[in-house]
Design an enzyme around this catalytic site. Sequence first.
Site, PDB file in Angstrom:
ATOM      1  N   ARG A 160      -7.850  -5.399 -11.927  1.00 51.12           N
ATOM      2  CA  ARG A 160      -7.533  -4.863 -10.595  1.00 51.12           C
ATOM      3  C   ARG A 160      -7.239  -3.366 -10.665  1.00 51.12           C
ATOM      4  O   ARG A 160      -7.646  -2.603  -9.771  1.00 51.12           O
ATOM      5  CB  ARG A 160      -6.345  -5.633 -10.001  1.00 51.12           C
ATOM      6  CG  ARG A 160      -6.732  -7.069  -9.664  1.00 51.12           C
ATOM      7  CD  ARG A 160      -5.553  -7.992  -9.508  1.00 51.12           C
ATOM      8  NE  ARG A 160      -6.013  -9.379  -9.388  1.00 51.12           N
ATOM      9  CZ  ARG A 160      -5.217 -10.440  -9.512  1.00 51.12           C
ATOM     10  NH1 ARG A 160      -3.931 -10.285  -9.770  1.00 51.12           N
ATOM     11  NH2 ARG A 160      -5.713 -11.652  -9.392  1.00 51.12           N
TER      12      ARG A 160
ATOM     13  N   CYS B 100      11.192  11.811  -0.254  1.00 50.82           N
ATOM     14  CA  CYS B 100      11.096  12.554   1.000  1.00 50.82           C
ATOM     15  C   CYS B 100      11.928  11.779   2.019  1.00 50.82           C
ATOM     16  O   CYS B 100      12.710  10.905   1.626  1.00 50.82           O
ATOM     17  CB  CYS B 100       9.644  12.777   1.434  1.00 50.82           C
ATOM     18  SG  CYS B 100       8.728  11.308   1.938  1.00 50.82           S
ATOM     19  N   GLY B 101      11.791  12.065   3.292  1.00 54.03           N
ATOM     20  CA  GLY B 101      12.641  11.396   4.274  1.00 54.03           C
ATOM     21  C   GLY B 101      12.438   9.893   4.281  1.00 54.03           C
ATOM     22  O   GLY B 101      13.393   9.112   4.226  1.00 54.03           O
ATOM     23  N   THR B 102      11.189   9.478   4.330  1.00 58.30           N
ATOM     24  CA  THR B 102      10.857   8.048   4.331  1.00 58.30           C
ATOM     25  C   THR B 102      10.403   7.535   2.963  1.00 58.30           C
ATOM     26  O   THR B 102      10.353   6.328   2.749  1.00 58.30           O
ATOM     27  CB  THR B 102       9.699   7.775   5.305  1.00 58.30           C
ATOM     28  OG1 THR B 102       8.579   8.570   4.887  1.00 58.30           O
ATOM     29  CG2 THR B 102      10.074   8.119   6.731  1.00 58.30           C
ATOM     30  N   GLY B 103       9.967   8.431   2.111  1.00 57.62           N
ATOM     31  CA  GLY B 103       9.297   8.063   0.859  1.00 57.62           C
ATOM     32  C   GLY B 103       7.805   7.868   1.054  1.00 57.62           C
ATOM     33  O   GLY B 103       7.053   7.804   0.079  1.00 57.62           O
ATOM     34  N   VAL B 104       7.368   7.800   2.296  1.00 58.77           N
ATOM     35  CA  VAL B 104       5.976   7.453   2.576  1.00 58.77           C
ATOM     36  C   VAL B 104       5.043   8.664   2.436  1.00 58.77           C
ATOM     37  O   VAL B 104       3.999   8.583   1.778  1.00 58.77           O
ATOM     38  CB  VAL B 104       5.842   6.839   3.989  1.00 58.77           C
ATOM     39  CG1 VAL B 104       4.380   6.589   4.322  1.00 58.77           C
ATOM     40  CG2 VAL B 104       6.631   5.545   4.073  1.00 58.77           C
ATOM     41  N   GLY B 105       5.412   9.768   3.047  1.00 58.35           N
ATOM     42  CA  GLY B 105       4.522  10.937   3.012  1.00 58.35           C
ATOM     43  C   GLY B 105       4.252  11.407   1.594  1.00 58.35           C
ATOM     44  O   GLY B 105       3.101  11.670   1.206  1.00 58.35           O
TER      45      GLY B 105
ATOM     46  N   ARG C  79      -6.215 -10.034 -15.613  1.00 55.89           N
ATOM     47  CA  ARG C  79      -6.369  -9.923 -14.154  1.00 55.89           C
ATOM     48  C   ARG C  79      -5.747  -8.640 -13.609  1.00 55.89           C
ATOM     49  O   ARG C  79      -6.318  -7.998 -12.720  1.00 55.89           O
ATOM     50  CB  ARG C  79      -5.827 -11.166 -13.447  1.00 55.89           C
ATOM     51  CG  ARG C  79      -4.329 -11.308 -13.385  1.00 55.89           C
ATOM     52  CD  ARG C  79      -3.957 -12.659 -12.769  1.00 55.89           C
ATOM     53  NE  ARG C  79      -2.580 -12.750 -12.322  1.00 55.89           N
ATOM     54  CZ  ARG C  79      -1.527 -12.905 -13.107  1.00 55.89           C
ATOM     55  NH1 ARG C  79      -1.684 -12.948 -14.424  1.00 55.89           N
ATOM     56  NH2 ARG C  79      -0.305 -12.996 -12.611  1.00 55.89           N
ATOM     57  N   HIS C  80      -4.626  -8.242 -14.166  1.00 57.64           N
ATOM     58  CA  HIS C  80      -4.005  -6.999 -13.686  1.00 57.64           C
ATOM     59  C   HIS C  80      -4.818  -5.788 -14.133  1.00 57.64           C
ATOM     60  O   HIS C  80      -5.013  -4.836 -13.373  1.00 57.64           O
ATOM     61  CB  HIS C  80      -2.573  -6.896 -14.178  1.00 57.64           C
ATOM     62  CG  HIS C  80      -1.683  -7.974 -13.627  1.00 57.64           C
ATOM     63  ND1 HIS C  80      -1.632  -8.306 -12.293  1.00 57.64           N
ATOM     64  CD2 HIS C  80      -0.818  -8.815 -14.260  1.00 57.64           C
ATOM     65  CE1 HIS C  80      -0.781  -9.289 -12.110  1.00 57.64           C
ATOM     66  NE2 HIS C  80      -0.282  -9.630 -13.289  1.00 57.64           N
TER      67      HIS C  80
ATOM     68  N   ASP D 226      10.931  16.763  -1.086  1.00 59.21           N
ATOM     69  CA  ASP D 226      11.017  17.779  -0.035  1.00 59.21           C
ATOM     70  C   ASP D 226      12.470  17.827   0.425  1.00 59.21           C
ATOM     71  O   ASP D 226      13.364  17.231  -0.211  1.00 59.21           O
ATOM     72  CB  ASP D 226      10.027  17.484   1.113  1.00 59.21           C
ATOM     73  CG  ASP D 226      10.444  16.303   1.981  1.00 59.21           C
ATOM     74  OD1 ASP D 226      11.429  15.609   1.647  1.00 59.21           O
ATOM     75  OD2 ASP D 226       9.778  16.066   3.007  1.00 59.21           O
ATOM     76  N   HIS D 227      12.721  18.521   1.529  1.00 60.66           N
ATOM     77  CA  HIS D 227      14.092  18.651   2.042  1.00 60.66           C
ATOM     78  C   HIS D 227      14.669  17.291   2.458  1.00 60.66           C
ATOM     79  O   HIS D 227      15.860  17.056   2.299  1.00 60.66           O
ATOM     80  CB  HIS D 227      14.116  19.618   3.229  1.00 60.66           C
ATOM     81  CG  HIS D 227      13.152  19.265   4.317  1.00 60.66           C
ATOM     82  ND1 HIS D 227      11.780  19.376   4.152  1.00 60.66           N
ATOM     83  CD2 HIS D 227      13.337  18.756   5.559  1.00 60.66           C
ATOM     84  CE1 HIS D 227      11.181  18.964   5.257  1.00 60.66           C
ATOM     85  NE2 HIS D 227      12.095  18.589   6.128  1.00 60.66           N
TER      86      HIS D 227
ATOM     87  N   HIS E 249       2.955  -5.552 -12.279  1.00 64.83           N
ATOM     88  CA  HIS E 249       1.585  -5.874 -11.861  1.00 64.83           C
ATOM     89  C   HIS E 249       0.703  -4.664 -11.603  1.00 64.83           C
ATOM     90  O   HIS E 249      -0.506  -4.732 -11.822  1.00 64.83           O
ATOM     91  CB  HIS E 249       1.614  -6.734 -10.591  1.00 64.83           C
ATOM     92  CG  HIS E 249       2.085  -8.134 -10.826  1.00 64.83           C
ATOM     93  ND1 HIS E 249       2.087  -9.106  -9.853  1.00 64.83           N
ATOM     94  CD2 HIS E 249       2.569  -8.743 -11.958  1.00 64.83           C
ATOM     95  CE1 HIS E 249       2.547 -10.249 -10.354  1.00 64.83           C
ATOM     96  NE2 HIS E 249       2.857 -10.050 -11.625  1.00 64.83           N
TER      97      HIS E 249
END
Length: 143
Positions: free
Chosen positions: A136, A64-69, A132-133, A7-8, A97
């Site tokens: 999961r 994005c600004g935080t990378g989170v959204g 195991r990986h 995004d911007h 992993h």
Amino acid sequence: MIALGSDHGGFALKQEIKTYLDKQGIPYRDFGTYSADSCDYPDYAKAACTGVLDGSCEKALLFCGTGVGICIAANKLKGIRAACCSDYYSAKYTRLHNDANVLCLGGRVVGAGLACELVDVFLHTDFEGGERHERRLQKIEQL
Ligand code: RB5
């Protein structure tokens, strides 16, 4: 081929990463956004991740600004395993992993130098595999 989307808030960092990928000779496709004008990160998460899901791109880098959204949005798409990272260890181990296929970076969080290191280790680290990986990841698929 690496899919790119932002995004911007992530636009400027995406441009820096494009310069880095050019220097490394790594091909990419930029799914937008193409300016710093305000826009909605889910649209670009969807566009770039579609490039991964249809097999035309092996991984995606999202900004994005935080990378989170944009990470939250990407993880809504079945088959996408997106990780938002701002440290080297996480960027490496989410490949080893989690077999993450999307790296999300915050343009207002990490500088270009660190971002290039994160991209480099993410793109050049293989999934470790192992029972195991795999187990999961299968459980994640079934959620
Ligand atoms: C846009 O201002 C900002 O909210 C977005 O880039 C992102 O940080 C959201 O998670």
